[in-house]
Design a protein around this motif. Structure first.
Motif, PDB file in Angstrom:
ATOM      1  N   ARG A 117     -43.568 -57.189 -24.661  1.00 60.82           N
ATOM      2  CA  ARG A 117     -44.912 -57.377 -25.200  1.00 60.82           C
ATOM      3  C   ARG A 117     -45.576 -56.056 -25.573  1.00 60.82           C
ATOM      4  O   ARG A 117     -46.753 -56.027 -25.911  1.00 60.82           O
ATOM      5  CB  ARG A 117     -45.788 -58.100 -24.177  1.00 60.82           C
ATOM      6  N   GLY A 118     -44.822 -54.964 -25.503  1.00 63.84           N
ATOM      7  CA  GLY A 118     -45.395 -53.668 -25.845  1.00 63.84           C
ATOM      8  C   GLY A 118     -46.146 -53.011 -24.705  1.00 63.84           C
ATOM      9  O   GLY A 118     -46.878 -52.046 -24.924  1.00 63.84           O
ATOM     10  N   ILE A 119     -45.979 -53.517 -23.480  1.00 61.62           N
ATOM     11  CA  ILE A 119     -46.668 -52.963 -22.316  1.00 61.62           C
ATOM     12  C   ILE A 119     -45.854 -51.812 -21.738  1.00 61.62           C
ATOM     13  O   ILE A 119     -44.646 -51.913 -21.585  1.00 61.62           O
ATOM     14  CB  ILE A 119     -46.868 -54.052 -21.249  1.00 61.62           C
ATOM     15  N   ARG A 120     -46.523 -50.737 -21.415  1.00 66.42           N
ATOM     16  CA  ARG A 120     -45.859 -49.572 -20.837  1.00 66.42           C
ATOM     17  C   ARG A 120     -45.584 -49.813 -19.355  1.00 66.42           C
ATOM     18  O   ARG A 120     -46.194 -49.209 -18.481  1.00 66.42           O
ATOM     19  CB  ARG A 120     -46.711 -48.322 -21.024  1.00 66.42           C
ATOM     20  N   SER A 121     -44.694 -50.726 -19.067  1.00 65.11           N
ATOM     21  CA  SER A 121     -44.319 -50.999 -17.683  1.00 65.11           C
ATOM     22  C   SER A 121     -43.532 -49.828 -17.121  1.00 65.11           C
ATOM     23  O   SER A 121     -42.831 -49.121 -17.845  1.00 65.11           O
ATOM     24  CB  SER A 121     -43.494 -52.283 -17.606  1.00 65.11           C
ATOM     25  N   ARG A 122     -43.663 -49.628 -15.822  1.00 69.41           N
ATOM     26  CA  ARG A 122     -42.964 -48.512 -15.172  1.00 69.41           C
ATOM     27  C   ARG A 122     -42.189 -49.027 -13.964  1.00 69.41           C
ATOM     28  O   ARG A 122     -42.719 -49.781 -13.148  1.00 69.41           O
ATOM     29  CB  ARG A 122     -43.964 -47.437 -14.718  1.00 69.41           C
ATOM     30  N   LEU A 123     -40.956 -48.597 -13.878  1.00 67.97           N
ATOM     31  CA  LEU A 123     -40.092 -48.940 -12.751  1.00 67.97           C
ATOM     32  C   LEU A 123     -39.887 -47.689 -11.919  1.00 67.97           C
ATOM     33  O   LEU A 123     -39.437 -46.656 -12.418  1.00 67.97           O
ATOM     34  CB  LEU A 123     -38.746 -49.466 -13.261  1.00 67.97           C
ATOM     35  N   SER A 124     -40.236 -47.764 -10.641  1.00 67.91           N
ATOM     36  CA  SER A 124     -40.144 -46.592  -9.777  1.00 67.91           C
ATOM     37  C   SER A 124     -39.437 -46.945  -8.479  1.00 67.91           C
ATOM     38  O   SER A 124     -39.275 -48.119  -8.130  1.00 67.91           O
ATOM     39  CB  SER A 124     -41.545 -46.040  -9.471  1.00 67.91           C
ATOM     40  N   ILE A 125     -39.023 -45.909  -7.775  1.00 72.04           N
ATOM     41  CA  ILE A 125     -38.355 -46.070  -6.481  1.00 72.04           C
ATOM     42  C   ILE A 125     -39.289 -45.536  -5.406  1.00 72.04           C
ATOM     43  O   ILE A 125     -39.806 -44.423  -5.512  1.00 72.04           O
ATOM     44  CB  ILE A 125     -37.014 -45.318  -6.447  1.00 72.04           C
ATOM     45  N   GLY A 126     -39.525 -46.357  -4.385  1.00 71.89           N
ATOM     46  CA  GLY A 126     -40.401 -45.953  -3.297  1.00 71.89           C
ATOM     47  C   GLY A 126     -39.721 -46.136  -1.954  1.00 71.89           C
ATOM     48  O   GLY A 126     -38.525 -46.433  -1.860  1.00 71.89           O
ATOM     49  N   ARG A 127     -40.503 -45.968  -0.906  1.00 68.51           N
ATOM     50  CA  ARG A 127     -39.967 -46.110   0.457  1.00 68.51           C
ATOM     51  C   ARG A 127     -40.993 -46.810   1.326  1.00 68.51           C
ATOM     52  O   ARG A 127     -42.186 -46.517   1.276  1.00 68.51           O
ATOM     53  CB  ARG A 127     -39.658 -44.732   1.056  1.00 68.51           C
ATOM     54  N   ARG A 128     -40.519 -47.770   2.085  1.00 66.80           N
ATOM     55  CA  ARG A 128     -41.321 -48.393   3.123  1.00 66.80           C
ATOM     56  C   ARG A 128     -40.609 -48.170   4.435  1.00 66.80           C
ATOM     57  O   ARG A 128     -39.567 -48.762   4.697  1.00 66.80           O
ATOM     58  CB  ARG A 128     -41.499 -49.889   2.854  1.00 66.80           C
ATOM     59  N   ILE A 141     -38.026 -46.683   6.476  1.00 64.53           N
ATOM     60  CA  ILE A 141     -36.734 -46.093   6.115  1.00 64.53           C
ATOM     61  C   ILE A 141     -36.085 -46.832   4.955  1.00 64.53           C
ATOM     62  O   ILE A 141     -34.988 -46.469   4.530  1.00 64.53           O
ATOM     63  CB  ILE A 141     -35.777 -46.094   7.327  1.00 64.53           C
ATOM     64  N   TYR A 142     -36.738 -47.853   4.443  1.00 64.76           N
ATOM     65  CA  TYR A 142     -36.100 -48.716   3.464  1.00 64.76           C
ATOM     66  C   TYR A 142     -36.529 -48.334   2.046  1.00 64.76           C
ATOM     67  O   TYR A 142     -37.719 -48.150   1.762  1.00 64.76           O
ATOM     68  CB  TYR A 142     -36.436 -50.184   3.744  1.00 64.76           C
ATOM     69  N   ILE A 143     -35.541 -48.208   1.170  1.00 68.01           N
ATOM     70  CA  ILE A 143     -35.791 -47.892  -0.228  1.00 68.01           C
ATOM     71  C   ILE A 143     -36.196 -49.168  -0.965  1.00 68.01           C
ATOM     72  O   ILE A 143     -35.567 -50.211  -0.794  1.00 68.01           O
ATOM     73  CB  ILE A 143     -34.539 -47.270  -0.890  1.00 68.01           C
ATOM     74  N   VAL A 144     -37.257 -49.103  -1.763  1.00 70.63           N
ATOM     75  CA  VAL A 144     -37.723 -50.267  -2.509  1.00 70.63           C
ATOM     76  C   VAL A 144     -37.913 -49.867  -3.970  1.00 70.63           C
ATOM     77  O   VAL A 144     -38.183 -48.712  -4.293  1.00 70.63           O
ATOM     78  CB  VAL A 144     -39.047 -50.814  -1.941  1.00 70.63           C
ATOM     79  N   PHE A 145     -37.746 -50.840  -4.843  1.00 68.38           N
ATOM     80  CA  PHE A 145     -38.021 -50.658  -6.263  1.00 68.38           C
ATOM     81  C   PHE A 145     -39.345 -51.349  -6.576  1.00 68.38           C
ATOM     82  O   PHE A 145     -39.602 -52.468  -6.102  1.00 68.38           O
ATOM     83  CB  PHE A 145     -36.894 -51.262  -7.112  1.00 68.38           C
ATOM     84  N   GLU A 146     -40.185 -50.694  -7.360  1.00 68.73           N
ATOM     85  CA  GLU A 146     -41.498 -51.222  -7.667  1.00 68.73           C
ATOM     86  C   GLU A 146     -41.740 -51.157  -9.174  1.00 68.73           C
ATOM     87  O   GLU A 146     -41.339 -50.190  -9.835  1.00 68.73           O
ATOM     88  CB  GLU A 146     -42.587 -50.433  -6.933  1.00 68.73           C
ATOM     89  N   THR A 147     -42.398 -52.180  -9.706  1.00 73.82           N
ATOM     90  CA  THR A 147     -42.714 -52.242 -11.128  1.00 73.82           C
ATOM     91  C   THR A 147     -44.218 -52.253 -11.313  1.00 73.82           C
ATOM     92  O   THR A 147     -44.922 -53.041 -10.666  1.00 73.82           O
ATOM     93  CB  THR A 147     -42.126 -53.506 -11.776  1.00 73.82           C
ATOM     94  N   GLN A 166     -27.496 -54.667  -1.992  1.00 74.92           N
ATOM     95  CA  GLN A 166     -28.799 -55.181  -2.407  1.00 74.92           C
ATOM     96  C   GLN A 166     -29.479 -54.293  -3.442  1.00 74.92           C
ATOM     97  O   GLN A 166     -30.293 -54.777  -4.236  1.00 74.92           O
ATOM     98  CB  GLN A 166     -29.714 -55.318  -1.189  1.00 74.92           C
ATOM     99  N   PHE A 167     -29.169 -52.995  -3.446  1.00 72.41           N
ATOM    100  CA  PHE A 167     -29.885 -52.078  -4.337  1.00 72.41           C
ATOM    101  C   PHE A 167     -29.747 -52.451  -5.807  1.00 72.41           C
ATOM    102  O   PHE A 167     -30.753 -52.548  -6.526  1.00 72.41           O
ATOM    103  CB  PHE A 167     -29.433 -50.635  -4.096  1.00 72.41           C
ATOM    104  N   PRO A 168     -28.523 -52.649  -6.330  1.00 68.20           N
ATOM    105  CA  PRO A 168     -28.439 -53.030  -7.750  1.00 68.20           C
ATOM    106  C   PRO A 168     -29.081 -54.382  -8.041  1.00 68.20           C
ATOM    107  O   PRO A 168     -29.634 -54.591  -9.120  1.00 68.20           O
ATOM    108  CB  PRO A 168     -26.932 -53.058  -8.020  1.00 68.20           C
ATOM    109  N   LEU A 169     -29.053 -55.300  -7.079  1.00 68.25           N
ATOM    110  CA  LEU A 169     -29.661 -56.609  -7.299  1.00 68.25           C
ATOM    111  C   LEU A 169     -31.185 -56.514  -7.294  1.00 68.25           C
ATOM    112  O   LEU A 169     -31.857 -57.174  -8.096  1.00 68.25           O
ATOM    113  CB  LEU A 169     -29.188 -57.593  -6.223  1.00 68.25           C
ATOM    114  N   LEU A 170     -31.735 -55.695  -6.409  1.00 60.67           N
ATOM    115  CA  LEU A 170     -33.173 -55.450  -6.423  1.00 60.67           C
ATOM    116  C   LEU A 170     -33.596 -54.750  -7.713  1.00 60.67           C
ATOM    117  O   LEU A 170     -34.658 -55.043  -8.274  1.00 60.67           O
ATOM    118  CB  LEU A 170     -33.574 -54.600  -5.212  1.00 60.67           C
ATOM    119  N   LEU A 171     -32.754 -53.840  -8.173  1.00 61.78           N
ATOM    120  CA  LEU A 171     -33.046 -53.134  -9.422  1.00 61.78           C
ATOM    121  C   LEU A 171     -33.085 -54.107 -10.596  1.00 61.78           C
ATOM    122  O   LEU A 171     -33.956 -54.015 -11.471  1.00 61.78           O
ATOM    123  CB  LEU A 171     -32.004 -52.046  -9.662  1.00 61.78           C
TER     124      LEU A 171
END
Length: 409
Positions: A188-199, A201-207, A170-175
């Protein structure tokens, strides 16, 4: 800015000196204007008169000149010192003496991965996405075994391998899902940020797409919906990959079975977006497109009041609800109920049969008397992994609760 009698004086401000501001962007939205710095994702929503005053300061007026202009234009005085304090807190005021006109407001800023974002959402890319989706549908029509089904999860008899592969798969698909959000913003020129977090014990990707507030609402649709687009494309690619891995007997090879298992979990993740009682991508789309402030809580309040009235109990106070939220919540509350119903359907159709297959299989191995030593070991490891997850969730939840208690003391 209006409706109060104030003066254009402040003991800590030189009213005769030009204030140097960073390049600012302005987005008119009805009676309000969003003003911000795209380079640091700092934004403020101002009434139109306040935004015009900021424009005058950015164009080179001294605070006193800007206050005099405001008084002449609107017939009221303004506390420029208070405004400057606010602008400084937002990071809009330069700490050096360079002219704010060195980098004019409104010019197109280049951000990293912007070209990739444009390529991913170009016309040729859309043609490819459409072709992949149609191809997957045709493949499923020709080969029913490619249609998503909970049995696809069990691509091998080893429950442990199934759990480990699906967990890490699931990790690469979530990414990919979150990367599509981020790159749609970068386009669109927006400084979007992709980060890795935790909920827990579960690793989550957040934008983070804070800069969306600085582009017109209709242009926010793609960055918001890009994650669901990614899920559809991933589902199509996995299905087509499985279709080419079908052997002469019509049964997918191991690679194909793994693809079908990941495709099914991707479909479940896509269905989660329709749980309107959560703050999903579709919720963000509705709230953004309709100009809502807190649609989620207001819609929940509408449902609670309907329930309370049905019991003859007094309704909750609705005076603090934004008028737009109240208007939209009248029909969005029905979508919330549909989301609850959808959750029950998914649980009955997907989650419950999967859980039954897993645990009935484990119990039959332990107590059926016909399991091999390898099957017993596999089931023991499977049970151990799940018990460990539960234990970690409990421990981390307890630790987080203790931290919150300590912080509030």
């Amino acid at each position: 800015m209006r409706g109060r009698r104030v003066v254009a004086e402040n003991a800590g401000v030189d009213l005769e000196r030009v204030v140097c501001l960073y390049p600012l962007e302005y987005l008119d939205d009805g009676d309000e204007v969003t003003v911000g710095r795209l380079d640091v994702d700092s934004y403020a929503v101002l009434p139109k008169d306040g935004a015009e005053l900021v424009r005058r300061l950015a164009e080179g007026m001294t605070p006193r000149e800007a206050a005099d202009w405001y008084s002449g234009a609107y017939g009221e005085s303004v506390d420029v010192g208070d405004l400057l304090d606010t602008l400084d807190e937002l990071g809009f005021i330069r700490s050096d003496a360079r002219s704010a006109t060195e980098s004019p407001s409104g010019e197109t800023r280049s951000v990293r991965w912007q070209r990739l974002g444009r390529a991913l959402f170009s016309f040729p890319a859309w043609v490819c996405y459409g072709a992949l989706t149609v191809g997957a549908v045709v493949a499923m029509a020709r080969s029913p075994q490619l249609v998503p089904h909970y049995r696809n999860i069990f691509f091998t008899k080893s429950f442990t391998i199934v759990e480990v592969v699906l967990f890490f798969g699931q990790f690469p698909l979530l990414l990919i899902h979150e990367a599509f959000h981020a790159l749609a913003g970068r386009r669109r020129g927006i400084r979007s940020r992709l980060s890795i977090g935790r909920r827990l014990i579960y690793i989550v990707f957040e934008t983070s797409l804070d800069g969306l507030v600085m582009i017109p609402r209709r242009r926010r649709v793609l960055p918001i919906m890009a994650g669901m687009l990614a899920d559809v494309v991933v589902l199509a690619v996995l299905t087509l990959s499985a279709s080419v891995a079908i052997d002469d007997t019509g049964t997918p090879a191991l690679f194909g079975r793994v693809c079908l298992a990941l495709a099914y979990t991707t479909l479940l993740r896509l269905s989660w977006q329709f749980y309107f009682y959560l703050r999903t991508d579709l919720y963000v789309l509705f709230a953004t497109a309709l100009g809502c402030v807190d649609l989620h809580d207001v819609a929940k309040g509408v449902l609670r009041n309907a329930f309370r009235r049905s019991l003859g109990r007094p309704a909750l106070d609705e005076s603090s609800w934004h008028p737009t939220d109240q208007r939209v919540a009248r029909w969005y509350a029905w979508l919330m109920l549909a989301g609850y119903l959808g959750t029950i359907v998914v649980f009955l159709v997907a989650v419950l049969p999967t859980a039954y297959h897993l645990f009935s299989g484990v119990l039959s191995r332990f107590f059926g008397g016909a399991a091999t030593s390898g099957e017993l070991l596999d089931s023991a490891v499977f049970v151990g992994l799940n018990l460990t997850q539960i234990l970690l969730v409990v421990l981390l939840a307890g630790r987080d609760r203790r931290r919150k208690t300590t912080t509030h003391k």
